[in-house]
Every structure is written in structure tokens, then in C-alpha cells.
Design an enzyme around this catalytic site. Structure first.
Site, PDB file in Angstrom:
ATOM      1  N   THR A 105     -72.442 -47.618 -92.505  1.00  0.00           N
ATOM      2  CA  THR A 105     -73.689 -46.878 -92.377  1.00  0.00           C
ATOM      3  C   THR A 105     -73.389 -45.397 -92.219  1.00  0.00           C
ATOM      4  OG1 THR A 105     -73.664 -47.412 -90.027  1.00  0.00           O
ATOM      5  CG2 THR A 105     -75.143 -48.710 -91.428  1.00  0.00           C
ATOM      6  N   LYS A 158     -65.306 -42.693 -87.903  1.00  0.00           N
ATOM      7  CA  LYS A 158     -65.562 -44.135 -87.841  1.00  0.00           C
ATOM      8  C   LYS A 158     -64.497 -44.739 -86.949  1.00  0.00           C
ATOM      9  CE  LYS A 158     -65.253 -44.222 -92.375  1.00  0.00           C
ATOM     10  NZ  LYS A 158     -66.386 -45.037 -92.775  1.00  0.00           N
ATOM     11  N   ARG A 159     -64.687 -45.965 -86.544  1.00  0.00           N
ATOM     12  CA  ARG A 159     -63.649 -46.644 -85.768  1.00  0.00           C
ATOM     13  C   ARG A 159     -62.316 -46.587 -86.511  1.00  0.00           C
ATOM     14  NH1 ARG A 159     -65.107 -48.947 -80.715  1.00  0.00           N
ATOM     15  NH2 ARG A 159     -63.065 -49.870 -80.962  1.00  0.00           N
ATOM     16  N   HIS A 166     -71.685 -59.916 -90.297  1.00  0.00           N
ATOM     17  CA  HIS A 166     -71.201 -58.537 -90.442  1.00  0.00           C
ATOM     18  C   HIS A 166     -69.768 -58.437 -90.914  1.00  0.00           C
ATOM     19  CE1 HIS A 166     -74.413 -56.017 -88.701  1.00  0.00           C
ATOM     20  NE2 HIS A 166     -74.737 -57.119 -88.055  1.00  0.00           N
ATOM     21  N   LYS A 226     -59.879 -49.494 -92.809  1.00  0.00           N
ATOM     22  CA  LYS A 226     -60.656 -48.286 -93.130  1.00  0.00           C
ATOM     23  C   LYS A 226     -59.751 -47.184 -93.698  1.00  0.00           C
ATOM     24  CE  LYS A 226     -64.404 -49.089 -89.731  1.00  0.00           C
ATOM     25  NZ  LYS A 226     -65.708 -48.809 -90.375  1.00  0.00           N
ATOM     26  N   LYS A 255     -75.525 -41.990 -93.612  1.00  0.00           N
ATOM     27  CA  LYS A 255     -75.923 -40.820 -92.817  1.00  0.00           C
ATOM     28  C   LYS A 255     -75.396 -39.545 -93.456  1.00  0.00           C
ATOM     29  CE  LYS A 255     -75.000 -43.720 -88.801  1.00  0.00           C
ATOM     30  NZ  LYS A 255     -73.960 -44.005 -87.785  1.00  0.00           N
TER      31      LYS A 255
HETATM   32  C1  LIG Z   1     -72.901 -44.792 -87.880  1.00  0.00           C
HETATM   33  C2  LIG Z   1     -71.916 -44.899 -86.802  1.00  0.00           C
HETATM   34  C3  LIG Z   1     -70.821 -45.764 -86.923  1.00  0.00           C
HETATM   35  C4  LIG Z   1     -70.554 -46.554 -88.173  1.00  0.00           C
HETATM   36  O1  LIG Z   1     -69.738 -45.799 -89.033  1.00  0.00           O
HETATM   37  P1  LIG Z   1     -69.053 -46.445 -90.327  1.00  0.00           P
HETATM   38  O2  LIG Z   1     -68.497 -45.275 -91.044  1.00  0.00           O
HETATM   39  O3  LIG Z   1     -70.132 -47.140 -91.091  1.00  0.00           O
HETATM   40  O4  LIG Z   1     -68.002 -47.368 -89.843  1.00  0.00           O
HETATM   41  C5  LIG Z   1     -69.923 -45.842 -85.875  1.00  0.00           C
HETATM   42  N1  LIG Z   1     -70.076 -45.115 -84.767  1.00  0.00           N
HETATM   43  C6  LIG Z   1     -71.111 -44.249 -84.619  1.00  0.00           C
HETATM   44  C7  LIG Z   1     -71.207 -43.459 -83.367  1.00  0.00           C
HETATM   45  C8  LIG Z   1     -72.066 -44.126 -85.614  1.00  0.00           C
HETATM   46  O5  LIG Z   1     -73.103 -43.274 -85.446  1.00  0.00           O
END
Ligand SMILES: *Cc1c(COP(=O)(O)O)cnc(C)c1O
Length: 821
Positions: free
Chosen positions: A654, A546-547, A354, A552, A658
Site C-alpha cells: 500500500t 517499508k518493513r 495477506h 522486499k 500512497k
Molecule cells: C503504508 C505503510 C506500510 C506499508 O508499506 P508497504 O510499502 O506496502 O510495505 C507500512 N508502514 C507504514 C507506517 C505505512 O504507512
């Protein structure tokens, strides 16, 4: 199981008596919630019994998914949907005097995960069950998840996430299946010659499993996720100490043992913390492999068939000690010879990587592994010995290559390289997006890809359409179902492509816009509640969730906001489209740079929201405690999806998928799966900016002077100066000096180099937004063309490239014979 409302209601009342020991008249909201959940669960457990029976009869190859994290999200809505009992539940809830939504709100999100990697695990399990693949997810049953985030003076505050405080109706305990896990001690020869040895642990703890049900959508299959918790044996409690009033000493042993599964990712900044993490990893692996072997032996005897019945997918390196553990079981406990055991082990494991950052590839000090897991250290040495001999055969005399590839890093400290162990011990290795897999083979794991090219694959991540469209966005889902003539798209997301030819259809566009607006209204209510910030539901909803991590580049987003703020301050009539900037995300508790960025987002937000001019166009809302539940609320409202990592750093992402599926248009770099999203939605429906991975790598390698960008670009300079001058920290110039220094003098992630391209692209976003029909078309095209990013497709790829497993159909009336947990 029948499904009419009367039966459901009667079941529910009976469950109220049986499970809560109370009556309809005196049931609290929590009684009602729990009882309703159990009534839904009854429908699933009956399917699970049939699934177990079908699996037992078929004796198929199982996928065992090993992951330190599962970010499951709430289970209530999902299980209502998967049992098709929403209407019955609504009627039954109101008979008890509660609106269904109030009860659904009591459902706690399990604190078993952290970010994208954990959510991927949850999406894959959902798609495995939906595809009728026999599978079990294995993980750790943490008492406290990552942490609950709140803000104090804009800074992140971390509180324990006591997610199962009231118990959870979705979990079944199995205390009879407890088993012992050893740590420390020594090894000794026994019973003949060869590599076989006996490990005599110095400490044993109990692992107790529980399981949760993982239903498939539109099918009878219900798989499980099995979670392990460390429990102290009853003699760990010291009654002598207790009687003498030494209450702390009395429970010291209990605490010591149960700390193993207390929290996800214990802080590893201390020696003890690091040891606890490794203990936790081995605890998961030891419990899981014993369980997998037990399950295998229910229907099989000869270990030569083990790899025909078992494939173990390692989600990142956290569970990689499983490779040494399986060798230990086969060689030491089941007396297989080394080569035979190794042949089986290699066929069984597959590894998902990852990361790309070499520094993020996990290693453990040899001294620690030797002390905690003495037998595993010997086994790793033996694997390494055979492996390096193999390298020597392929590349005679290439000592440098052997040094690079060895499972043991020698300098500056001897450490075990978990990713190398994973690659050597697996039959397949995959990255999580095309770019990522290419870079893995070309850079991070190049030596291994040269030795075994056939082992390397790409499996691009995907997300659950059920969770992130159907449950999260019922309005849009309703429209899709109507337009596509049924719900089949929930199983075959490529069907969304049919929308494409209607992208210019007036009526569709109107409905599309109306749905977005209503979703933004819902979000506005929540934001007001959670933060006090009032947002305009007609403003563009610009989302970065996101984190928090420097790569990022939330900082780049902040610089953009400050720039717009300055434009409006300098000219209140400036041509700036009304926007709401929505942030969500946690920073690791020990990651100070990321925590400063969180404080800066809040500081800038406070200034913008309080400014009489700027706040007429711009608002900043930082929704605390980002998790799956918050994601489900924010994503449907999003118009613009911020995917702005420095190219070459984000393995896949991911969140980007979404958001695109929900009709948000991406502004992003050519990083991770953004590339594949852009390939599919088309250049004209994606806002691209910044350096690509090759350029970024070149910039970083060459002479890079971030200050020159600051000096040349007045808007950038004004933004950085404002932060440095204390404009967002009540005049405190020191508050963000570390942030400013990081971009002015090091700028590891090229924030300065990409700023101008980013801001100009955002101006183009404004231009596109002003043309509502054009924007709506772009939005529709994103949804229509992103069917590829379904986790169902990811599972198909794993099946074809890695697992080679077949589905087992569960009949509606399968005889329940020998249930197999
Ligand atoms: C999808 C998801 C992530 C991943 O987000 P990225 O933008 O791909 O880093 C992190 N936390 C939650 C709660 C998510 O649903």
C-alpha cells in the site's frame, strides 16, 4: 454543536478547568494539548451519539472488522479536519499562548500496529465511516506497540513504545463492560446429548474494553474501534506477600494476567512466547464475540437472523479462532444444534488472506491448543470431521487431497492450520491485489478454490486519500482542490483524472515542481534534526520506506547505491544525477538477516555521506522509527518510489499507492499492486525492471547460480566485494559476511539475477529526471491516474462482493434515544 471561534474558545477554557483542574495562566503545553483535543472530541462525541441512535433505530447489518493491528497514526490533525475546526483551534491555542503546530506535535501515534496490514485496517475503518456503513473495528489495546527504533553504531535498537504514557484524549474507558475470558481447564458433558459440552476453564482473566472514535469525512457518521485490554482482578494482588516484603511475588499474578496485552506480537522464539501469542489471539476473539452477540441481542432475539445482522471480517489469520468460538457460543451456551450453528457461522465470517508464502500461513501445535483451549480443539476436530466428509463426497477416495486440505497437519508435528479453518468457516475469501488473488487460487489455496470457486474474490487494497493526501500533503491538496473546483475529490478520488488533460500545462507544472521542492525542504529539516544528515532539497528524493524483509529487497537498493558511489569514486565527473536515498523501516526483533541489512544501509550511508566526492551528488538518510507520522512527512517529498520486491512475494503493498498518489514515480517489479498501478498510470510513467512472478518462480525451481552474475558483472562484483571487504564496517570483514553469503550462495530472493536490470533501469530514471518537464508530466500522471487506489473503492468492492451491507445515514439532528455502545 456550534462552530464559531468564540464558542470553541469558551468550550476549551471550560474543558481546561474541568479536565485538567488548572487555569489559563498556569496551563502547561500538555494541558493545552489535552484540552484542545477534548474540545475537538466533544464535536465528535456528539456525532457519535447520533450515529449510535440511528444505528439502533435502523437495526442494520453491521460490519465487524477483527484485526490484531490498527496502525492509526496521529488522531489530532485528522479530527481537526473531520470536524472542520482547524481555524477555531488555532485561535484558541494561541489564546493559551501556544502555536497550534506545537500542540499537534504532542499527539502520540497509538502503538497498536506494525506495518501494512495494520495500516490497511485503519484506512478501511476510515472509509467505512465515510461511506456511512455501520461498523465496529475490534482489536487489542496494547500497552506497548511494536517498539521504538533507534540506531547504535548503525544497528537497530529496540525500546518499548510507551505510547499512552501521558494518557490519550482519544480513548474512552468502559470498565463497566468488563467480561471474563477463560483459558486451560477441561470439558465435560452436560444437559443432554449431541455435541453440546461445557468448558470448565482453569484460569479466567478480565477483558476491559475502551473505544476510540472513527469519524467519516464529510458525513455525520462516527463509528468506533473497540480495544480490549487484559486486567487482573483486584484479588490478584497478594497482600500477604507484600507485607512480608516479597514485592515481586505480590504482583506476580497481576503481571501474569496483564502480560496478555502487553505487547504486539510477543517474541515467539520460546515456548512461553508462543503460548502468550495464542492466548492473546483468543483473548481478542473471546471478548469480541461476546460483545457482538450482546449487541445483536439488543435488537434481535432469534439467532436465525444473526447472519442478517452480522458480518465478521477476519484480517488475516490472527483472529481466526473466532470461528470455533462462535460455534462454542451457539452450540454450548445458546443450545443451537450443530448444523444450524454451522450454517450461521459460515454465513457470518469472511476472511482476508495477506500472504502467499506457504510457510507464513499460521499453524498452532495441537498439543498447545488442547491445553490452552480444550473445547476449541474439540470443535475444530468436529468441523474437520464434517469438512473432510464433504471433501470425500466431492472427491471420493482422494486421500491425498484430504490430507492436504485437512484442518490438521499431521507431519512433522500435529498442528492446526488456521488459514484452512478460515476458508472452511467463511463464506468469502479474498486476496488483496489481482496477482495475489490469482496466485492464492492457483497455488496457496488451490484445493479450496477448486472445491468452492464461488468463495474466492479479489479486493485490491486501497489507502485513505484524507490521511495520505489531504493531511500529509496540504500543499498538493490545496492545488488539487483549486484545480478540481472543490474538495469533492476527497470522497471521489476518480475525479483526479481531470488533471490528466492539464499534465502539459506550464503553469500547473511549475506549481507542481514548486510544491515538491517545498515538501523536500520540510523533509530536509526533519532529516537534519533526526539524523544529522544534510540533504539537498533540489536532489531527487528516492524513497524506500517499508518493513525490512529480505523479500522486499532493501539489499538490491543498497547494491545500487554502492554502484553509484563507485562510479563517482572512479570518475568524479561521472554522469550521476544528485539523489537523496531516504530509508525508513523496522525489522522484527528476532529477524537477524533483516537487522544486518539495516546495519548495512547505515554503514553505506555513513561512507557515502562522508565521502568528499560522492556526497556532492549522493546522500543517504535513514529516518529512524518509521511509522505513520514519518510516512506522512516522507511521502509528499518523494520523487521516486522503490517497490522492488521479488515478484510473487508482495501480496499487494500500500506504500506504493500512497507514493504514486503523491506524484512519486515508481521503479518496481511486476509484483502485488504494482501491476495494477502500472496498468493505470501507463508503461511510460512507470519504471519496470526484473523478472516477473512466473519467471522468478521458474528461476527458483531450476538450477540457479547467483555467483555467475557476480562473476560476469564487474559493477556487481565491485559492490559485493566492497561490502565483503569491510568498506562499510570500518574494515571489519566479518560484519556483513552473512549478508554477502546469503546473496552469493542462496539468494532466495533473486537479488543477483535482477541487479543488472535494476541498475540499468535506474540509469533510465536519471535520464528522465534530467528532463524536468517530462518528469513533472510523469509525476502528474501518477496522481491523476491512481484514484482507483482509494480505500473508498476498496470498501465498495467489499460491499458488493463480500458484505452486502447498506449505509445508514445519520441525520444532523437525530434524536438521541438509546445510545448503543
Ligand atoms: C503504508 C505503510 C506500510 C506499508 O508499506 P508497504 O510499502 O506496502 O510495505 C507500512 N508502514 C507504514 C507506517 C505505512 O504507512
Amino acid at each position: 454543536m456550534t462552530d464559531n471561534a468564540d464558542d470553541f474558545g469558551r468550550n476549551m477554557v471550560a474543558n481546561l478547568y474541568r479536565h485538567r483542574g488548572t487555569t489559563v495562566e498556569s496551563a502547561s503545553a500538555r494541558d493545552a494539548y489535552h484540552t484542545l483535543a477534548v474540545t475537538i472530541r466533544d464535536r465528535l462525541i456528539e456525532r457519535y451519539a447520533r450515529t449510535a441512535a440511528a444505528h439502533y433505530a435502523a437495526n442494520p447489518r453491521f460490519v465487524y472488522y477483527l484485526s490484531a493491528e490498527y496502525l492509526l497514526g496521529r488522531q489530532f490533525e485528522q479530527n481537526l479536519l473531520y470536524t472542520d475546526t482547524r481555524e477555531q483551534a488555532r485561535v484558541a491555542a494561541s489564546a493559551l499562548g501556544y502555536p497550534l503546530d506545537d500542540l499537534a506535535a504532542l499527539d502520540a501515534e497509538p502503538g497498536l500496529g506494525n506495518g501494512g496490514l495494520g495500516r490497511l485496517a485503519a484506512c478501511l475503518l476510515d472509509s467505512l465511516a465515510t461511506a456511512d456503513i455501520p461498523a465496529v473495528g475490534y482489536g487489542i489495546r496494547y500497552d506497548f506497540g511494536i517498539f521504538t527504533q533507534s540506531f547504535r553504531d548503525g544497528a537497530q535498537r529496540e525500546l518499548p513504545d510507551d505510547w499512552s504514557h501521558y494518557g490519550t484524549p482519544w480513548e474512552f474507558a468502559a470498565p463497566d463492560d468488563r467480561l471474563e475470558v477463560g483459558f486451560y481447564g477441561h470439558t465435560e458433558a452436560y444437559n443432554g446429548s449431541g455435541p453440546r459440552r461445557r468448558w470448565v476453564p482453569g484460569e479466567t482473566v478480565l477483558g476491559e474494553p475502551s473505544h476510540m472514535l472513527v469519524p467519516g469525512w464529510g458525513t455525520e457518521t462516527v463509528n468506533i474501534i473497540r480495544l480490549w485490554r487484559a486486567v487482573a482482578s483486584s484479588d490478584s494482588f497478594d497482600l500477604g506477600h507484600f507485607s512480608a516484603g516479597r514485592y515481586g511475588d505480590a504482583v506476580e499474578n497481576v503481571t501474569h494476567v496483564e502480560n496478555i496485552t502487553r505487547v504486539l506480537y510477543p517474541d515467539d522464539s520460546t515456548e512461553l512466547g508462543r503460548e502468550l501469542r495464542l492466548k492473546q489471539q483468543y483473548f481478542l476473539v473471546a471478548c469480541t464475540l461476546r460483545d457482538i452477540v450482546r449487541r445483536f441481542r439488543l435488537r434481535n432475539e432469534d439467532f436465525d437472523h444473526f447472519a442478517d445482522k452480522v458480518v465478521i471480517q477476519l484480517n488475516d489469520t490472527h483472529p481466526v479462532m473466532a470461528i470455533a468460538e462462535l460455534m462454542r457460543l451457539l452450540v454450548d451456551e445458546y443450545a443451537l444444534d450443530w448444523d444450524r450453528a454451522w450454517g450461521i457461522t459460515r454465513r457470518v465470517f469472511a476472511y482476508t488472506c495477506h500472504t502467499l508464502l506457504p510457510e507464513a500461513l499460521e499453524t498452532w501445535p495441537v498439543s498447545l491448543v488442547e491445553r490452552l483451549l480444550p473445547r476449541h480443539m474439540e470443535i475444530v476436530y468436529l468441523i474437520n470431521h464434517h469438512f473432510l466428509a464433504d471433501v470425500e463426497r466431492h472427491f471420493p477416495g482422494d486421500h491425498d487431497r484430504k490430507r492436504r486440505m485437512s484442518l490438521i497437519q499431521e507431519e512433522p508435528e500435529r498442528r492446526v492450520r488456521m488459514a484452512h479453518l478460515a476458508v472452511v468457516g467463511s463464506s468469502a475469501v479474498n486476496g488483496v491485489a489481482e496477482l495475489h488473488s490469482d496466485l492464492l487460487s492457483a497455488e496457496t489455496l488451490r484445493d479450496f478454490a477448486q472445491l468452492w470457486p464461488e468463495r474466492f474474490h479479489n479486493v485490491t487494497n486501497g489507502v485513505s486519500s484524507r490521511r495520505f493526501l489531504r493531511i500529509a500533503n496540504p500543499r498538493l491538496s490545496g492545488l488539487l482542490t483549486e484545480r478540481l473546483g472543490g474538495e469533492e475529490w476527497l470522497r471521489d478520488l476518480d475525479l483526479l483524472a481531470d488533471l490528466e488533460s492539464h499534465a502539459d500545462d506550464r503553469a500547473l507544472q511549475e506549481r507542481w515542481r514548486d510544491i515538491k521542492r517545498r515538501n523536500r525542504e520540510d523533509l530536509a529539516l526533519h532529516v537534519k534534526d533526526a539524523t544529522g544528515v544534510v540533504i539537498d532539497p533540489d536532489a531527487m528524493c528516492d524513497v524506500m520506506i517499508k518493513r525490512f524483509h529480505e523479500y522486499k529487497r532493501q539489499l538490491l537498493k543498497v547494491l545500487h547505491i554502492v554502484t553509484l558511489y563507485h562510479r563517482l569514486r572512479d570518475d568524479p565527473a561521472a554522469d550521476v544525477v544528485p539523489r537523496t536515498f531516504v530509508f525508513g523501516g523496522k525489522a522484527a526483533p528476532g529477524y537477524h538477516a533483516a537487522k544486518r541489512i539495516i546495519a548495512l544501509v547505515n554503514g553505506v550511508g555513513a561512507a557515502v555521506n562522508a565521502d568528499p566526492v560522492a556526497s556532492r551528488r549522493l546522500r543517504v538518510a535513514f529516518v529512524p522509527n518509521y511509522n505513520v507520522t514519518r510516512a506522512e512527512l516522507i511521502i509528499p517529498a518523494a520523487d521516486l518510489s522503490e517497490q522492488i520486491s521479488m515478484a510473487g512475494k508482495e501480496a499487494s503493498g500500500t506504500g506504493n499507492m500512497k507514493l504514486a498518489l503523491n506524484g512519486a514515480v515508481t521503479v518496481g517489479t511486476l509484483d502485488g499492486a504494482n501491476i495494477e498501478i502500472r496498468d493505470r498510470v501507463g508503461d511510460e510513467n512507470f519504471f519496470l525492471f526484473g523478472q516477473d512472478a512466473a519467471e522468478a518462480a521458474r528461476t527458483r525451481r531450476g538450477y540457479y547460480d547467483p555467483r555467475s552474475f557476480y562473476e560476469r558483472d564487474p559493477e556487481l562484483r565491485a559492490a559485493v566485494d566492497a561490502i565483503a571487504s569491510g568498506a562499510f564496517s570500518g574494515g571489519d570483514r566479518g560484519a556483513f559476511s552473512s549478508v554477502v553469503d546469503s546473496i552469493l550462495y542462496h539468494d532466495e530472493y533473486l537479488v543477483m539475477a535482477d541487479y543488472r536490470s535494476y541498475v540499468d533501469t535506474q540509469d533510465a530514471v536519471d535520464g528522465a529526471w534530467r528532463d524536468a518537464d517530462r518528469w513533472t508530466r510523469m509525476s502528474i500522471m501518477n496522481t491523476a491516474r491512481c484514484g482507483f487506489f482509494s480505500a473508498d473503492r476498496t470498501i465498495r468492492d467489499y460491499r458488493e462482493r463480500v458484505w452486502h451491507v447498506d449505509p445508514v445515514r445519520v441525520g444532523p439532528h437525530h434524536p438521541v434515544t438509546a445510545p448503543d455502545r
